[in-house]
Design an enzyme around this catalytic site. Sequence first.
Site, PDB file in Angstrom:
ATOM      1  N   GLU A 252     -25.101 -41.582  39.953  1.00 22.10           N
ATOM      2  CA  GLU A 252     -26.229 -41.805  40.030  1.00 22.10           C
ATOM      3  C   GLU A 252     -27.120 -42.501  39.129  1.00 22.10           C
ATOM      4  O   GLU A 252     -26.629 -42.364  38.019  1.00 22.10           O
ATOM      5  CB  GLU A 252     -26.987 -40.583  40.656  1.00 22.10           C
ATOM      6  N   LYS A 254     -29.714 -42.929  36.268  1.00 21.11           N
ATOM      7  CA  LYS A 254     -30.498 -41.936  35.564  1.00 21.11           C
ATOM      8  C   LYS A 254     -31.708 -42.469  35.368  1.00 21.11           C
ATOM      9  O   LYS A 254     -31.708 -43.194  34.396  1.00 21.11           O
ATOM     10  CB  LYS A 254     -29.841 -41.443  34.227  1.00 21.11           C
ATOM     11  N   ARG A 259     -38.669 -34.742  35.293  1.00 15.03           N
ATOM     12  CA  ARG A 259     -37.846 -34.173  36.411  1.00 15.03           C
ATOM     13  C   ARG A 259     -39.007 -33.398  37.305  1.00 15.03           C
ATOM     14  O   ARG A 259     -39.806 -32.686  36.503  1.00 15.03           O
ATOM     15  CB  ARG A 259     -37.066 -33.206  35.632  1.00 15.03           C
ATOM     16  N   ARG A 274     -39.508 -29.574  34.403  1.00 17.06           N
ATOM     17  CA  ARG A 274     -37.981 -29.202  33.911  1.00 17.06           C
ATOM     18  C   ARG A 274     -38.262 -27.694  33.224  1.00 17.06           C
ATOM     19  O   ARG A 274     -37.445 -26.843  33.130  1.00 17.06           O
ATOM     20  CB  ARG A 274     -37.695 -30.277  33.155  1.00 17.06           C
ATOM     21  N   GLU A 304     -36.603 -37.150  39.985  1.00 19.09           N
ATOM     22  CA  GLU A 304     -37.281 -37.684  38.764  1.00 19.09           C
ATOM     23  C   GLU A 304     -38.371 -38.605  39.408  1.00 19.09           C
ATOM     24  O   GLU A 304     -38.455 -39.478  39.905  1.00 19.09           O
ATOM     25  CB  GLU A 304     -36.383 -38.526  38.127  1.00 19.09           C
ATOM     26  N   PHE A 344     -32.892 -36.549  43.912  1.00 15.82           N
ATOM     27  CA  PHE A 344     -31.397 -36.620  43.619  1.00 15.82           C
ATOM     28  C   PHE A 344     -30.651 -35.072  44.209  1.00 15.82           C
ATOM     29  O   PHE A 344     -29.532 -35.141  44.015  1.00 15.82           O
ATOM     30  CB  PHE A 344     -31.079 -36.842  42.240  1.00 15.82           C
ATOM     31  N   ARG A 421     -25.791 -25.457  31.969  1.00 17.30           N
ATOM     32  CA  ARG A 421     -25.327 -26.856  31.347  1.00 17.30           C
ATOM     33  C   ARG A 421     -23.816 -26.675  31.715  1.00 17.30           C
ATOM     34  O   ARG A 421     -23.256 -25.884  31.139  1.00 17.30           O
ATOM     35  CB  ARG A 421     -25.767 -26.910  30.152  1.00 17.30           C
ATOM     36  N   LYS A 427     -23.833 -36.617  31.792  1.00 17.46           N
ATOM     37  CA  LYS A 427     -24.956 -37.871  31.523  1.00 17.46           C
ATOM     38  C   LYS A 427     -24.245 -38.975  30.851  1.00 17.46           C
ATOM     39  O   LYS A 427     -23.336 -38.632  30.005  1.00 17.46           O
ATOM     40  CB  LYS A 427     -26.272 -37.716  30.885  1.00 17.46           C
TER      41      LYS A 427
END
Length: 588
Positions: A252, A254, A259, A274, A304, A344, A421, A427
């Site tokens: 996708e 970025k 966010r 975020r 985003e 997203f 994470r 990313k």
Amino acid sequence: MKISEFATFLEEIDKRSGRIEITQLLTEMFRRAQKNEVKPISYMLLGKVAPDFEGLELGLGDKMIMKAIALATGASLEKVKELYDSLGDLGLVAEKLREKRAATLLDFTTTKTQERDVVSVFNELLKIANTSGEGAQDTKIKLLAKLISELNGAEVRYVVRMASGDIRIGVADQTIIDALAAAFSANEELVERAYNITSDLGFVAEVLAISGEEGLKQIKVQPGRPLKPMLAERAQSLQEIFEKMGGKAAFEYKYDGERVQAHKYDSRVELFSRRIERITSHYPDVVEALLKGISAQSFIVEGEIVAVEPETGEMMPFQELMHRRRKYDVEEALQKYPAKTMLFDVLYVDGVDYTSKPYLERRKKLEEIVQESDSLALSTMMITQEVGEAQRFFDEAISAGCEGIMAKTLDPAVGYRAGNRGWAWIKYKRDYKSELTDTLDLVVVGGFYGRGKRAGKIGGYLLAAYNPSNGSFDTVCKVATGFSDEDLVEIPKMLEQYRIPQKHPSVNSKLNADVWYKPVVVMEIVGAELTLSPTHTAAFSKIREGSGLAVRFPRFTGRIRSDKSATEATTVDELVEMYKSQLKKVQE
Ligand code: AMP
């Protein structure tokens, strides 16, 4: 639990640095606490009275706290300030002055008649945080002063620190989670999951204390309660991404914005950042777009927010959203740079929790419920197993103003991992960033109509560099910013004489402009940097097969270079040189 016992625990914790020891102390404290004390204790350990998303802040300013200390101890404000300068901690200042007061009066009876317990201190702090409106400052000072006058030693030190919003014991959320799990014999992962889907440690602690593991299992994803966001790992190459993702992945764009996790319930929408702060008031336009564009009674979606240029709908650098941070600037920002939300993910829709469902299923649901518009869209996405294709997608993302791409696992066993994470999201960003130091002189070859209130008027231009090897004008960017109101009237007027019905034969463009011009007028622009782009034709395939060069975030400087003819504009070869030196700069 008496406040003195709580303060003694805090002092012990303060003395240790090892996580295991601190966890043991916390575990012992939770074991000794009554069930109804576990929640306030959890918040107080974090120096809070409520979870961040409630926006209920204690954080009294230094000045207010100094006044409260003066009021409580009879010391002059000057004396309080002087001590603060030498001790650097208002907690210590209050403690010292309370000692003095007790020593001079030699009398504890008025102040120590009934020792407070943790719940009553917490409730006082909560009352202070909740005080608002006219005269709130004075009331807060008086409430805090009263509390200070009833406490001694370490108690006063920690309570004053809490009031300032910084308890300074450095206990992390994770340590509290470990201690809660140990104290109430619960599975750590269960406690963690409950925290990750509610972002509210006090709430989780209370459920655990009262109903144990079974209670934790009943905690569900619920609109109105923000989840901790899922986070991405970083990869150095596309090959690495394919390796981690088993040879195939979704990619996708970025986006470079803010966010947002949006929750709809009770016919209203709340937005969380975020960092799980409520940011609803910054984005009334986003709220409206979500209410209109998503067909569900209740939902939790993520995306985003990007700032867009109102004339062309093109994305602007992230900094433009910063105006939204200041209350009085929101109105202006709404006009100048409206927000567009690129969705997203979806975590919840009408009673169904989507967090355990795999990426493709979530994406499909998102496509189903979202009606795209100028202010709301799904992130651009593609699925591939080829490095070359992913590379082209990356170049496209950059030239559209994004900072890179996000790869997302297609593994059917992997859901939305709140608060984690991991390699389920990777990313891949551009690894260099440099400002273009020179301005560019580019030829106006086409124009685009604006949108919204500027509909029907030219709001952006297609610009080209000169290619002396074949005499063509090769496009490098669309520019729509930097124009004053006057420019927006005068420039189209001036260009009218060069307007032609079709693209000029010497213009080399893949883009279709709304109007075409003879390549005559030269415009000066600045940009963030040069990037590879499959949509522009300057230096096409010279640096990379299938890509040209583009200017990222171009802006009109205000100067029409009437002193230059089109063939004196910046050349394609100059752009190539600039691109190469940009790369070198980064490698240095
Ligand atoms: P970073 O902040 O560099 O760790 O990158 C992760 C951030 O990228 C997320 O927190 C989002 O704010 C942002 N982002 C932009 N586009 C996407 C996307 N398509 N999917 C997920 N995150 C995205």
